[in-house]
Design a protein around this motif. Structure first.
Motif, PDB file in Angstrom:
ATOM      1  N   PRO A 194       5.558  13.265  -3.570  1.00  0.00           N
ATOM      2  CA  PRO A 194       4.813  12.047  -3.436  1.00  0.00           C
ATOM      3  C   PRO A 194       3.932  12.345  -2.078  1.00  0.00           C
ATOM      4  O   PRO A 194       4.443  12.545  -1.158  1.00  0.00           O
ATOM      5  N   ILE A 195       2.608  12.146  -2.190  1.00  0.00           N
ATOM      6  CA  ILE A 195       1.835  12.101  -1.112  1.00  0.00           C
ATOM      7  C   ILE A 195       1.824  10.883  -0.229  1.00  0.00           C
ATOM      8  O   ILE A 195       1.596   9.648  -0.607  1.00  0.00           O
ATOM      9  N   GLU A 196       1.937  10.996   0.949  1.00  0.00           N
ATOM     10  CA  GLU A 196       2.296   9.877   1.982  1.00  0.00           C
ATOM     11  C   GLU A 196       0.590   9.425   2.400  1.00  0.00           C
ATOM     12  O   GLU A 196      -0.064  10.079   2.830  1.00  0.00           O
ATOM     13  N   PRO A 197       0.360   8.103   1.808  1.00  0.00           N
ATOM     14  CA  PRO A 197      -0.798   7.612   2.478  1.00  0.00           C
ATOM     15  C   PRO A 197      -0.737   7.321   3.908  1.00  0.00           C
ATOM     16  O   PRO A 197       0.346   7.324   4.513  1.00  0.00           O
ATOM     17  N   LEU A 220      -0.208  -2.906  -5.768  1.00  0.00           N
ATOM     18  CA  LEU A 220      -1.031  -2.421  -4.411  1.00  0.00           C
ATOM     19  C   LEU A 220      -1.483  -1.133  -4.571  1.00  0.00           C
ATOM     20  O   LEU A 220      -2.573  -0.792  -4.338  1.00  0.00           O
ATOM     21  N   PRO A 221      -0.560  -0.060  -4.497  1.00  0.00           N
ATOM     22  CA  PRO A 221      -0.841   1.330  -4.512  1.00  0.00           C
ATOM     23  C   PRO A 221      -1.928   1.542  -5.891  1.00  0.00           C
ATOM     24  O   PRO A 221      -2.665   2.546  -5.744  1.00  0.00           O
ATOM     25  N   ASP A 222      -1.537   1.119  -6.773  1.00  0.00           N
ATOM     26  CA  ASP A 222      -2.537   1.134  -7.872  1.00  0.00           C
ATOM     27  C   ASP A 222      -3.753   0.906  -7.691  1.00  0.00           C
ATOM     28  O   ASP A 222      -4.820   1.389  -8.147  1.00  0.00           O
ATOM     29  N   ALA A 223      -4.105  -0.175  -6.992  1.00  0.00           N
ATOM     30  CA  ALA A 223      -5.517  -0.745  -6.624  1.00  0.00           C
ATOM     31  C   ALA A 223      -6.310  -0.116  -5.632  1.00  0.00           C
ATOM     32  O   ALA A 223      -7.380   0.005  -5.589  1.00  0.00           O
ATOM     33  N   THR A 224      -5.407   0.641  -4.470  1.00  0.00           N
ATOM     34  CA  THR A 224      -5.825   0.976  -3.390  1.00  0.00           C
ATOM     35  C   THR A 224      -5.819   2.688  -3.194  1.00  0.00           C
ATOM     36  O   THR A 224      -6.680   3.358  -2.560  1.00  0.00           O
ATOM     37  N   LEU A 225      -4.892   3.255  -3.761  1.00  0.00           N
ATOM     38  CA  LEU A 225      -4.749   4.785  -3.615  1.00  0.00           C
ATOM     39  C   LEU A 225      -5.336   5.666  -4.763  1.00  0.00           C
ATOM     40  O   LEU A 225      -5.047   5.533  -5.770  1.00  0.00           O
ATOM     41  N   GLY A 256      -5.383   9.148  -0.642  1.00  0.00           N
ATOM     42  CA  GLY A 256      -6.482   8.509   0.132  1.00  0.00           C
ATOM     43  C   GLY A 256      -7.005   7.239  -0.381  1.00  0.00           C
ATOM     44  O   GLY A 256      -6.739   6.742  -1.380  1.00  0.00           O
ATOM     45  N   THR A 257      -7.983   6.471   0.328  1.00  0.00           N
ATOM     46  CA  THR A 257      -8.460   5.275  -0.068  1.00  0.00           C
ATOM     47  C   THR A 257      -9.940   4.957   0.412  1.00  0.00           C
ATOM     48  O   THR A 257     -10.085   5.568   1.595  1.00  0.00           O
ATOM     49  N   TYR A 258     -10.760   4.494  -0.400  1.00  0.00           N
ATOM     50  CA  TYR A 258     -11.910   4.030   0.005  1.00  0.00           C
ATOM     51  C   TYR A 258     -12.018   2.738   0.931  1.00  0.00           C
ATOM     52  O   TYR A 258     -11.272   2.035   0.711  1.00  0.00           O
ATOM     53  N   VAL A 259     -12.765   2.731   2.084  1.00  0.00           N
ATOM     54  CA  VAL A 259     -12.864   1.576   2.973  1.00  0.00           C
ATOM     55  C   VAL A 259     -14.227   1.274   3.159  1.00  0.00           C
ATOM     56  O   VAL A 259     -14.917   1.799   3.420  1.00  0.00           O
ATOM     57  N   GLU A 276      -1.185  13.033   5.425  1.00  0.00           N
ATOM     58  CA  GLU A 276      -0.722  14.618   5.558  1.00  0.00           C
ATOM     59  C   GLU A 276      -2.403  15.237   5.757  1.00  0.00           C
ATOM     60  O   GLU A 276      -2.350  16.010   6.493  1.00  0.00           O
ATOM     61  N   LEU A 277      -3.145  14.735   5.145  1.00  0.00           N
ATOM     62  CA  LEU A 277      -4.478  15.703   5.252  1.00  0.00           C
ATOM     63  C   LEU A 277      -4.860  15.213   6.575  1.00  0.00           C
ATOM     64  O   LEU A 277      -5.452  16.136   7.470  1.00  0.00           O
TER      65      LEU A 277
END
Length: 317
Positions: free
Chosen positions: A9-12, A165-170, A181-184, A309-310
């Motif tokens: 899994p990618i760590e946000p 929460l992750p479904d809506a943000t990541l 990642g996520t848009y802000v 990670e990125l």
């Protein structure tokens, strides 16, 4: 028989950090030189290490820092594929109110239950950036009573919880190169509190779409003027599209400044953009969000917060 390797899994970043008592919203612009871009890239890749050094002073104070990178400098400071939806903030011009775009290349969203830890992390990060950046906006937020804004209403009630929460943000497989990642989107709103307080509680509740004392949702209007709650809810054939808000009040009574700093994290940027369109233009057009008669947007910027990670990989050059 070989066993297929499982994908790690990618760590946000700490998008879902717990609600804290203090926050700093720091928007920076990067000087347009190769040296400035290189210095910014180096510091961005070191944020997690700098944060750990400060957080160690009180591990129970929930210190975190979420980093967002703007469209203008993405290619120069990351050398990674661009997120599919990343672009500069697009102004939204309504008949009466405008959501304006303002400069912003880097966002630092620093949170902690201790103001001094927020201060120290901000200080060390700015020292590391040095002359490569300029401060476009610095806003100090605080928790107000039971998570209320300065208008007196509970803020962030509609935030997703659990797996939602992750479904809506990541970002996921729809843009796998920047998954995790996520848009802000950030906007700084100021309120004329004397005008707001001149309204009755019932008038305030009709504008917000919730009761003031106990935060109970009021029925949605089926036509005509809609409440802020209704206009800020995006529903289509795929259902309701959530975002994560971590808004905070800010202000100084001595100078007469009172406001709310809006920060929204979303898997899809278009969701927040649609929200702002409904608020500033109206649904139907012309019936803008009445909350805007008491909330003036001073800033508007878009960022992408890459996976942890990125972000860490930027330190490797």
């Amino acid at each position: 028989m070989s066993i297929p390797a499982q994908r790690v899994p990618i760590e946000p970043q700490s998008v879902d950090a717990p609600l804290t008592g203090s926050a700093v919203f720091l928007v920076l612009t990067v000087s347009d030189t190769a040296d400035a871009y290189a210095a910014a890239k180096s510091t961005l890749g070191s944020v997690s290490d700098i944060q750990k050094n400060v957080a160690f002073r009180d591990l129970g104070a929930s210190l975190s820092c979420t980093v967002g990178i703007g469209s203008r400098v993405w290619d120069a400071v990351t050398s990674h594929p661009r997120p599919a939806e990343l672009h500069d903030f697009r102004p939204v011009v309504g008949a009466k109110h405008t959501a304006s775009a303002t400069p912003g290349d880097i966002l630092l969203h620093i949170r902690s239950d201790r103001r001094d830890l927020c201060f120290e992390l901000e200080r060390q990060l700015l020292d590391s950036f040095g002359s490569a950046v300029s401060v476009a906006d610095e806003t100090i937020g605080f928790r107000y009573f039971d998570i209320r804004d300065l208008l007196g209403f509970v803020d962030g009630t509609a935030n997703p919880v659990g797996q939602a929460l992750p479904d809506a943000t990541l970002v996921g497989e729809e843009d796998e190169r920047v998954a995790g990642g996520t848009y802000v989107v950030v906007q700084k709103y100021v309120h004329p509190l004397s005008a707001w307080h001149a309204l009755t509680t019932e008038q305030q509740e009709a504008i917000m779409g919730r009761t003031k004392a106990d935060n109970v949702e009021l029925d949605d209007a089926t036509d005509g003027q809609k409440s802020h709650k209704t206009l800020a809810t995006i529903v289509d054939d795929d259902g309701e599209h959530d975002i994560l808000r971590d808004n905070m009040p800010f202000g100084t009574p001595g100078s007469g400044e009172f406001g709310t700093y809006f920060i929204g994290y979303a898997r899809h940027l278009w969701v927040i953009e649609k929200m702002l369109e409904r608020m500033f233009i109206g649904d139907p057009p012309g019936a803008h969000d009445r909350l805007l008669d008491f909330s003036t947007a001073l800033t508007g910027s878009v960022f992408f917060a890459p996976s942890a990670e990125l972000l860490d990989s930027l330190a490797d050059g």
